[in-house]
Design a protein around this motif. Structure first.
Motif, PDB file in Angstrom:
ATOM      1  N   VAL A   1       7.082 -16.543  52.590  1.00  0.00           N
ATOM      2  CA  VAL A   1       5.882 -17.324  52.229  1.00  0.00           C
ATOM      3  C   VAL A   1       5.002 -16.460  51.324  1.00  0.00           C
ATOM      4  CG1 VAL A   1       3.755 -18.322  53.204  1.00  0.00           C
ATOM      5  CG2 VAL A   1       5.971 -18.719  54.314  1.00  0.00           C
TER       6      VAL A   1
ATOM      7  N   LEU B   1       5.068 -14.659  58.458  1.00  0.00           N
ATOM      8  CA  LEU B   1       5.167 -15.580  57.328  1.00  0.00           C
ATOM      9  C   LEU B   1       5.457 -14.800  56.054  1.00  0.00           C
ATOM     10  CD1 LEU B   1       2.225 -18.028  58.124  1.00  0.00           C
ATOM     11  CD2 LEU B   1       4.652 -18.607  58.021  1.00  0.00           C
TER      12      LEU B   1
ATOM     13  N   LYS C   1       4.794 -22.243  50.440  1.00  0.00           N
ATOM     14  CA  LYS C   1       3.444 -22.292  50.995  1.00  0.00           C
ATOM     15  C   LYS C   1       3.489 -22.664  52.482  1.00  0.00           C
ATOM     16  CE  LYS C   1       1.175 -23.257  46.733  1.00  0.00           C
ATOM     17  NZ  LYS C   1       0.525 -24.217  45.857  1.00  0.00           N
ATOM     18  N   ALA C   2       2.466 -22.240  53.197  1.00  0.00           N
ATOM     19  CA  ALA C   2       2.359 -22.600  54.618  1.00  0.00           C
ATOM     20  C   ALA C   2       0.920 -22.972  54.922  1.00  0.00           C
ATOM     21  CB  ALA C   2       2.781 -21.420  55.493  1.00  0.00           C
TER      22      ALA C   2
END
Ligand code: GTP
Length: 363
Positions: free
Chosen positions: A46, A41, A2-3
């Motif tokens: 991600v 990402l 996750k980001a």
């Protein structure tokens, strides 16, 4: 993985361009600024992005929706700005699942390899890892002193000239274990840089990882123009907008992006390094170079725009010159024959009818 992407700041220096969109949605060729980071990402492993939003939150929600670039997107809305740390605490329920998570400033353009950063974090024994870049002048950033093992011995936010521990600075990209959340106070504005990193450094729990390659903090016009040049170099012809009308005597110098329904008049020369957004009208005999023109703006006959940014629906009339890091706010008007140069900022909806040749902000 996750980001969390911090996407809620005002971006003071570029604020005159924020009438109809937050900074994260400023155009970079045919994309919004944050699209670039979101795509990286997704390619960097991600699967879920939490967007921490505040200023013009709904514009971001409308633009990205629930999913983009194969990422699931969750929105964490702040009633009032929580700074760079508060949003992390607020979004904790979305971030913590036993894995470290990424935190990013949304206004950084970089091609960092997130996988390698996370691998380094997992191997170093700390609870937080900061990506570091080397810059000539660290005074605008958080500078660090590293010990031999990559541990951050000291973190100094915006060091005074001559006092920075090194030229390695915080790149605005981090990996955190969930323990870091214990260092962030709840329910108030928090600065990660001033209130969290110095303590983690003192306790020997903060590591730094130097990254190379593209890295730009899009906080000032010059950095935004530089980001634009990098993105334009990566464009292909298929990225161009549709229904453009370019007069046969006009010249387009690559790399240049022309959006949908852009009009370019006779004998105008556009580029190199120009991003012309949708519905922009360029008259006859104009010169536009190394500049970003927001949607709906118009450039009158025989005007030139060099190293400058023109906001949404701004009107540059005839025989005007806009140059040298100047920024014309949304809906502003520059009347016939005026010269604007040397980093001048014109606020939204202003009408300027006299030349300005020294750095100044026109409110
Ligand atoms: P300046 O006003 O020019 O300092 O810019 P900024 O508001 O963008 O502040 P700063 O550069 O410190 O912000 C770093 C990152 O955090 C940027 O991506 C901002 O969008 C984001 N940010 C700053 N303040 C907030 C906030 O209160 N809430 C959220 N969600 N994000 C923020």
């Amino acid at each position: 993985m996750k980001a969390l992407v911090l996407a809620g700041g005002f971006g003071t220096r570029l604020r005159p361009l924020s009438c109809t969109r937050p900074k994260m949605l400023f155009p970079l060729a045919n994309q919004a600024m944050l699209d670039w980071t979101m795509k990286n990402l997704s390619e960097g492993g991600v699967d879920t992005v939490v967007l921490a939003v505040n200023y013009m939150a709904e514009a971001l929600v409308r633009y990205f929706g629930p999913t983009k670039f194969d990422l699931g997107i969750i929105y964490s809305r702040e009633g009032r700005p929580l700074g760079t740390g508060g949003p992390i605490k607020k979004a904790q329920e979305h971030l913590v699942d036993g894995e470290p998570f990424l935190i990013l400033n949304g206004d950084i353009i970089s091609d960092i390899d997130y996988r390698r950063l996370v691998e380094f974090h997992k191997s170093n024994g700390g609870i937080a890892t900061i990506a570091l870049v080397r810059v000539p002048d660290p005074t605008r950033y958080g500078a660090v002193e590293l010990d031999g093992d990559g541990r951050v011995a000291r973190f100094v936010e915006k060091p005074e000239f001559g006092t920075a521990p090194s030229n390695l600075i915080n790149a605005g990209i981090y990996v955190f274990d969930k323990e870091v959340l214990d260092y962030i106070p709840d329910g108030r504005k928090v600065s990660t840089e001033k209130e969290v990193f110095p303590i983690l450094a003192n306790q020997g729990k903060l590591y730094g990882y130097e990254v190379h390659g593209l890295w730009l903090d899009v906080g000032v016009p010059e950095a935004y123009l530089e980001a634009n040049r990098h993105i334009l170099e990566r464009l292909t012809r298929e990225d161009m907008g549709e229904d453009r009308v370019v007069h046969e005597t006009a010249k387009i110098l690559e790399p240049t992006y022309l959006g949908a329904s852009v009009n370019v008049g006779a004998h105008s020369v556009i580029g190199p390094n120009a991003s012309i957004s949708d519905h922009v009208h360029v008259g006859e005999g104009c010169r536009i170079e190394n500049s970003i023109i927001f949607p709906g703006a118009s450039i009158g006959d025989y005007s030139s725009v060099r190293n400058a940014i023109i906001g949404e629906n701004a009107s540059i009339e005839k025989w005007v010159k806009v140059e040298s890091g100047s920024l014309i706010g949304d809906y502003a008007t520059i009347t016939d024959g005026v010269t604007i140069t040397e980093g001048v900022t014109i606020c939204p909806s202003k009408t300027v009818s006299e030349s300005i040749l020294q750095p100044r902000q026109v409110m």
